[in-house]
Structures are given as C-alpha cells and as structure tokens.
Design a protein around this motif. Structure first.
Motif, PDB file in Angstrom:
ATOM      1  N   MET A 279      45.640  71.359  61.460  1.00  9.50           N
ATOM      2  CA  MET A 279      46.268  70.713  62.614  1.00  9.50           C
ATOM      3  C   MET A 279      46.248  71.643  63.829  1.00  9.50           C
ATOM      4  O   MET A 279      45.849  71.259  64.932  1.00  9.50           O
ATOM      5  CB  MET A 279      47.703  70.315  62.269  1.00  9.50           C
ATOM      6  N   ALA A 280      46.675  72.900  63.625  1.00 14.05           N
ATOM      7  CA  ALA A 280      46.734  73.847  64.729  1.00 14.05           C
ATOM      8  C   ALA A 280      45.344  74.143  65.279  1.00 14.05           C
ATOM      9  O   ALA A 280      45.140  74.193  66.495  1.00 14.05           O
ATOM     10  CB  ALA A 280      47.411  75.135  64.270  1.00 14.05           C
ATOM     11  N   ALA A 281      44.363  74.326  64.380  1.00  9.17           N
ATOM     12  CA  ALA A 281      42.998  74.619  64.827  1.00  9.17           C
ATOM     13  C   ALA A 281      42.414  73.447  65.604  1.00  9.17           C
ATOM     14  O   ALA A 281      41.764  73.628  66.643  1.00  9.17           O
ATOM     15  CB  ALA A 281      42.119  74.968  63.625  1.00  9.17           C
ATOM     16  N   SER A 282      42.661  72.236  65.115  1.00  6.01           N
ATOM     17  CA  SER A 282      42.136  71.047  65.784  1.00  6.01           C
ATOM     18  C   SER A 282      42.785  70.866  67.153  1.00  6.01           C
ATOM     19  O   SER A 282      42.106  70.565  68.143  1.00  6.01           O
ATOM     20  CB  SER A 282      42.372  69.814  64.907  1.00  6.01           C
ATOM     21  N   LEU A 283      44.103  71.090  67.238  1.00 11.28           N
ATOM     22  CA  LEU A 283      44.787  70.955  68.523  1.00 11.28           C
ATOM     23  C   LEU A 283      44.286  72.010  69.506  1.00 11.28           C
ATOM     24  O   LEU A 283      44.078  71.718  70.697  1.00 11.28           O
ATOM     25  CB  LEU A 283      46.297  71.072  68.322  1.00 11.28           C
ATOM     26  N   GLY A 284      44.060  73.231  69.017  1.00 14.84           N
ATOM     27  CA  GLY A 284      43.527  74.273  69.880  1.00 14.84           C
ATOM     28  C   GLY A 284      42.158  73.919  70.433  1.00 14.84           C
ATOM     29  O   GLY A 284      41.879  74.129  71.618  1.00 14.84           O
ATOM     30  N   ARG A 285      41.283  73.354  69.583  1.00 15.84           N
ATOM     31  CA  ARG A 285      39.944  72.962  70.044  1.00 15.84           C
ATOM     32  C   ARG A 285      40.031  71.865  71.100  1.00 15.84           C
ATOM     33  O   ARG A 285      39.342  71.910  72.121  1.00 15.84           O
ATOM     34  CB  ARG A 285      39.101  72.496  68.859  1.00 15.84           C
ATOM     35  N   VAL A 286      40.869  70.859  70.837  1.00 10.70           N
ATOM     36  CA  VAL A 286      40.994  69.735  71.776  1.00 10.70           C
ATOM     37  C   VAL A 286      41.528  70.220  73.128  1.00 10.70           C
ATOM     38  O   VAL A 286      41.079  69.764  74.182  1.00 10.70           O
ATOM     39  CB  VAL A 286      41.911  68.642  71.180  1.00 10.70           C
ATOM     40  N   MET A 287      42.440  71.180  73.107  1.00  7.07           N
ATOM     41  CA  MET A 287      43.062  71.645  74.341  1.00  7.07           C
ATOM     42  C   MET A 287      42.317  72.810  74.973  1.00  7.07           C
ATOM     43  O   MET A 287      42.654  73.235  76.091  1.00  7.07           O
ATOM     44  CB  MET A 287      44.522  72.047  74.069  1.00  7.07           C
TER      45      MET A 287
ATOM     46  N   PHE B  51      42.821  51.271  61.130  1.00  3.01           N
ATOM     47  CA  PHE B  51      43.409  52.362  61.893  1.00  3.01           C
ATOM     48  C   PHE B  51      42.604  52.576  63.162  1.00  3.01           C
ATOM     49  O   PHE B  51      41.377  52.746  63.113  1.00  3.01           O
ATOM     50  CB  PHE B  51      43.405  53.667  61.083  1.00  3.01           C
ATOM     51  N   ALA B  52      43.279  52.598  64.298  1.00  2.21           N
ATOM     52  CA  ALA B  52      42.612  52.965  65.540  1.00  2.21           C
ATOM     53  C   ALA B  52      42.259  54.449  65.534  1.00  2.21           C
ATOM     54  O   ALA B  52      41.268  54.870  66.137  1.00  2.21           O
ATOM     55  CB  ALA B  52      43.506  52.645  66.740  1.00  2.21           C
ATOM     56  N   TYR B  53      43.083  55.248  64.809  1.00  2.00           N
ATOM     57  CA  TYR B  53      42.890  56.698  64.769  1.00  2.00           C
ATOM     58  C   TYR B  53      43.002  57.189  63.319  1.00  2.00           C
ATOM     59  O   TYR B  53      44.023  57.743  62.916  1.00  2.00           O
ATOM     60  CB  TYR B  53      43.924  57.403  65.656  1.00  2.00           C
ATOM     61  N   PRO B  54      41.937  57.014  62.534  1.00  4.58           N
ATOM     62  CA  PRO B  54      42.002  57.432  61.134  1.00  4.58           C
ATOM     63  C   PRO B  54      41.852  58.933  60.938  1.00  4.58           C
ATOM     64  O   PRO B  54      42.243  59.462  59.896  1.00  4.58           O
ATOM     65  CB  PRO B  54      40.833  56.682  60.488  1.00  4.58           C
ATOM     66  N   ARG B  55      41.262  59.632  61.925  1.00 10.99           N
ATOM     67  CA  ARG B  55      41.013  61.072  61.798  1.00 10.99           C
ATOM     68  C   ARG B  55      41.755  61.835  62.896  1.00 10.99           C
ATOM     69  O   ARG B  55      41.889  61.365  64.025  1.00 10.99           O
ATOM     70  CB  ARG B  55      39.509  61.373  61.849  1.00 10.99           C
ATOM     71  N   LEU B  56      42.181  63.036  62.541  1.00 16.13           N
ATOM     72  CA  LEU B  56      43.040  63.802  63.432  1.00 16.13           C
ATOM     73  C   LEU B  56      42.386  64.178  64.763  1.00 16.13           C
ATOM     74  O   LEU B  56      43.038  64.049  65.807  1.00 16.13           O
ATOM     75  CB  LEU B  56      43.543  65.058  62.719  1.00 16.13           C
ATOM     76  N   PRO B  57      41.133  64.661  64.801  1.00 14.48           N
ATOM     77  CA  PRO B  57      40.584  65.073  66.100  1.00 14.48           C
ATOM     78  C   PRO B  57      40.601  63.962  67.144  1.00 14.48           C
ATOM     79  O   PRO B  57      40.982  64.194  68.303  1.00 14.48           O
ATOM     80  CB  PRO B  57      39.151  65.506  65.765  1.00 14.48           C
ATOM     81  N   GLU B  58      40.232  62.738  66.743  1.00 10.71           N
ATOM     82  CA  GLU B  58      40.243  61.615  67.693  1.00 10.71           C
ATOM     83  C   GLU B  58      41.672  61.274  68.111  1.00 10.71           C
ATOM     84  O   GLU B  58      41.923  60.935  69.278  1.00 10.71           O
ATOM     85  CB  GLU B  58      39.564  60.395  67.074  1.00 10.71           C
ATOM     86  N   ALA B  59      42.601  61.362  67.166  1.00  8.48           N
ATOM     87  CA  ALA B  59      44.002  61.096  67.492  1.00  8.48           C
ATOM     88  C   ALA B  59      44.516  62.113  68.512  1.00  8.48           C
ATOM     89  O   ALA B  59      45.170  61.758  69.500  1.00  8.48           O
ATOM     90  CB  ALA B  59      44.858  61.133  66.230  1.00  8.48           C
TER      91      ALA B  59
END
Length: 304
Positions: free
Chosen positions: A237-245, A287-295
C-alpha cells in the motif's frame, strides 16, 4: 425506496448519500449532526437522534421501506479505555437493537435491512485467508462484530437482512488514506508497523455501489465481505501510494509510537487480515476499482 439511515453523515455517507439519491431513493437521515446532514443533502428528511438510545426517532423506522445501518464510533482514533470500549459497543450494538425493535413491530414495515460490520470479525492473521464462511476470531474486535451482527437476527424472518463486513474504506477525504495523504505529500510517508500486515480494502465508490446493488437485488441476503478482490500488504500500500504521488515511501511509522498514541486501538493498523468475498464473486459484482494502483490514482487525483 424510502430509506431510514443511520451513520450516513460520516466518511462513507459523503459518497453514499449522493449515490442513493442518484438511484432515486428518498432518504431519512437519523443523526446527531443535523447541519452536516443538511450539507450532504437538501432533499433528505433529517431526524435529530442519538440512535444508541431509544426515542421518538424509532417511529420513523416503521415508515421506511428499507433501512441502512452504518452507525458506529470510529475504531482506531482513540485509546481503548474501558469507557471507549463501551462506547464502541453501544454505538453499534445498541443502535442495531434499537432499529430492529420497530422493524419487528411494523406491519408491513421495511423490506430490507443493510447493516454494517467489519472484517475485524475474523480476527488477525499474517498467513490465513478468510471468506464469508470463516470462523469468528477471538479478540475484542471480533467479539464486537459478532455481537453487532447477532443484533440483526431478530428481524431475519421479518425482512431481508444483508450484513456487510466492510474492509478498509479508501476515500480522499477521510479514513486511513485521508490520514496518509498529507504525510506522503511532505515526503515522509511509509508503511505503518512491519509492513507485512494485510489490508483488505475497498474504494468508497465501490462500497456505495455495493449498497445500492444490495438494496435492489433480492439475491443479496446474509453475510457479505465488502472488500476489493485484490488485498495487499501495508508495505505494498505504502509503495503504491508513493509511486502514484511521486513521493518516497521509505520511512516506516514505528509500532511503539502508534501503540503509545492509541493503545489497543493500534492493532487495527498494526495487524490485519487477508479477506476475499466469495459472495461478490458469485454475484459477479462489478468493481470500478478492483486493483489498488487504479484506486489510488483516482483518489489522489480527487484530493488534489
């Protein structure tokens, strides 16, 4: 439908109230925060009530065709003193009992009750995987969820009952993600605790769509895990949020600090459970958002 609701002026309600009204439902919002309710909707009927206590508000339940019960004090925002544990229980169990009393007495009364619970029902585990048929855990949260759900049983022969065991709800303006976003924007974000604990999550839009679907579809009955099909670890979760931001995600929040701040309440974020929903898979729920990165991409965009 004419819907009587509890707990719909909070974080989930900010998405749910517009979704219910867009689906054509007429709302009665029972709340201790009438101004907040009126800001959410200019059309809904607002009933000022502490639903953990019996009162005149219960007469409105019998006039509804459906009931949505999402009431409950936040789990992980205060230390779990004896008084706070009582408040956590009262806000959920007493409210549910106070709702089912007028449902059971009404004729014909509400046709459906959608009542909240949480994936904390299963206890915590780093290795196990849970679905709707899994056993209840043995800790405080598990017993709280068990009693919360048991309070709905009185009306299972009066109306259709759907119990949603809700995972970590992700939205841009509250909940776990709402607390993480400012920290990551400062460039000091990272996983909480070991990072190995599981997070069974759901985008708030998908949770709202699920509630709308469960109201309309009589095939929804009994227990349903309200989680996305792809749980992740806190480290992911933290790694994915860091990449998105576009921010680093290297500085973990130490467990002792959280425990000092929240006491037993820290277990909600320091421990977790890997939960999937066989019910939603069988129902072929979209699901509109089945995977975390897109969510996260959607939610970070909405928060900026």
């Amino acid at each position: 439908m004419r819907l009587f609701t509890t707990g719909c002026t909070g974080f989930i309600g900010h998405g749910l109230v517009p979704a219910l009204e867009a689906a054509g439902h007429e709302l009665i919002l029972a709340t201790r925060h009438p101004n907040r309710a009126r800001r959410l909707s200019s059309k809904a009927q607002v009933v000022v009530a502490d639903t953990s206590q019996p009162g005149p508000w219960q007469a409105h339940v019998a006039t509804a065709e459906g009931v949505i019960n999402l009431a409950g004090e936040p789990i992980a925002e205060k230390r779990w003193t004896a008084d706070h544990k009582t408040l956590l229980q009262q806000s959920r169990i007493a409210t549910t009992r106070n709702l089912v009393e007028p449902i059971a007495a009404a004729d014909p009364g509400p046709q459906v009750l959608i009542s909240g619970s949480a994936v904390g029902y299963y206890g915590t585990s780093d290795a196990g995987e849970f679905s709707e048929g899994s056993a209840c855990g043995a800790d405080f949260l598990a017993h709280l969820c068990q009693a919360w759900e048991a309070a709905t049983q009185r009306v299972q022969h009066h109306c259709r009952v759907v119990v949603l065991r809700i995972g970590i709800v992700l939205g841009p303006d509250g909940g776990a993600l709402g607390k993480m976003l400012p920290v990551f924007r400062l460039g000091v974000g990272g996983p909480v605790g070991s990072g190995r604990q599981w997070m069974s999550w759901i985008h708030r839009t998908d949770l709202c769509n699920l509630i709308v679907a469960a109201l309309a579809d009589p095939a929804f009955r009994g227990t349903c895990n309200a989680v996305a099909p792809n749980p992740v670890t806190m480290g992911e979760m933290a790694a994915s949020l860091g990449r998105v931001m576009g921010r680093p995600s290297l500085l973990p929040v130490p467990s002792p600090l959280l425990q000092a701040l929240l006491g037993d309440g820290a277990m909600v974020v320091l421990k977790g459970q890997k939960v999937r929903s066989n019910v939603l898979k069988e129902r072929d729920f979209h699901f509109a958002y089945p995977r975390l990165p897109e969510a996260l991409e959607d939610l970070v965009r909405a928060s900026s």
